[in-house]
Enzyme design. Sequence first.
Site, PDB file in Angstrom:
ATOM      1  CB  CYS A 127     -77.519 -31.952  -8.817  1.00 29.55           C
ATOM      2  SG  CYS A 127     -76.085 -32.815  -9.494  1.00 29.55           S
ATOM      3  CE1 TYR A 128     -80.055 -32.428 -13.779  1.00 29.30           C
ATOM      4  CE2 TYR A 128     -77.886 -32.721 -13.418  1.00 29.30           C
ATOM      5  CZ  TYR A 128     -78.741 -32.074 -13.806  1.00 29.30           C
ATOM      6  OH  TYR A 128     -78.777 -30.992 -14.684  1.00 29.30           O
TER       7      TYR A 128
END
Lengths: 389, 134
Positions: free
Chosen positions: A130-131
């Site tokens: 997600c990052y």
Amino acid sequence: MKRTVEEINARIKKGDAVVMTAEEVVDLVRKDGLKKATEQVDVVTTGTFGAMCSSGAFINFGHSEPPIKMSKVMLNDVPAYGGLAAVDAYIGATEESCNGRPDYGGAHVIEELIAGKPVKLKASSRGTDCYPRKDIETYITLDTVNQAYLFNPRNMYQNYAVATNSGERTLYTYMGKLLPNMKNATYSSSGQLSPLLKDPNLRTIGIGTRIFLGGAQGYVSWEGTQYKTNVPLRNGVPAASARTLAVIGDMKAMSPDYIRALYMNKYGISLAVGIGVPIPVLDEDIMRTCALSDEELFAPVVDYALQSRNRKPIQETNYAELRSGTLTIKGKKAKTSSLSSYFKARQIAKELKRQVEEKEFYLSQYVQSMPAERAIRPLDVHSREEVEK
Amino acid sequence: MSSNRYLLFFSPDLINEPITYRMVKDFDLMINILRAEIDDTGGRLMISFQGSPQQIKSALKYLTDNKVEIKELNEYVHKDADRCTDCGMCVSVCPVGAFVIDKETWKVGFINDKCIACGMCIDACPPGAMKLGQ
């Protein structure tokens, strides 16, 4: 004569409130007496501007494209703590730079941000689904970030010991440069202007109290770390370091006039924080302590040549003697220096007075009072079994 | 009568010259040695001369002729007023009382004429307001 915070705020709103600084009420009470002075004055403003090491700032940088979950965060090469959500960090005032300059650190980053200067942000991460981003290097200012607020766990000490040095070599301490053979003594309190000396039992100051913090309106958020009450009293006021407060305030509304990075040679970095507290004159009891003068406020003198937490005070002194420039210790004269600025403390008390008079600053009733009793705990080396219950 | 302060630099071969004796004997100056240092690069003497302008002028000529480098000390240490918070830490570390607190305004003043350039205030100033002058 009794009045409430609500009544005082109503008078501020009407433009009728009488506001004086803590220095001004010393003279007023001497001249007119306690009863008359209490009737006359609604608010007493206080101020302090001193080194408050336990300070720091939370910053939310905003999300980059692609986003990064920052784990190692550096601001102008000073490490900030990133063990929070993706783009939140805390920069501590005393954190030292990694670029080899001992005289630059977190406090300087904070001061430069407040002064509107750009600060280099460098962050890295291992990358997640997600990052995905693994590093970023960019420049931020107070205008580019979402939030930036000081959250200082221990500020505005209620009194502090005077430092001297009986040893044969100069000591470099958080109380400044202490010359050998008690040639000087340093102290750090604005004495008769100091907020917590003027309301010694914190009758009017608690969680939620609105204060002047670094030029902005901030708030008391919690009891400060190392808050304690079990100290000797003189005239009903602690004659040694006692209560402390945790405070919070928006850096975007602060001014570099009231926040200053400090470097104590061979000790480290600190942050001078300017704080003012308006004290509502509820009754004669609060006016009595508001009007205590430097002659009536005492502090212990401690010898920093003894490198122990159990330093016993050598003697007691008062702020009038300290401010005279000379302190007699064991029959010998030591020159005194203040680490906190009385000039700035007075400037803050006057500015706060102006703000209350001009309806820019209203007093607040706290949400929760501070602990009435608290003793401080030491840190000793124990086995697991000794501390396990 | 005037009083001036100078920083004198000597190369190592001049160290045995009795310079201060000459200042007194030949030029009738009242001298006060504020600081003296010698290392392998030579010697540095911070000195104040008191005498008539003519006597001082002649003494300086003598020094220059003898290859002593001279720097007049107008401002060895400089106080950055914007950086100074008027705390007063400098007051007790200064050995000659060059910092004075005005008890009306509580501002810290720096009396440059009293400064002997010892540098004690520079590393004692928490906000870093005291700096070496040019």
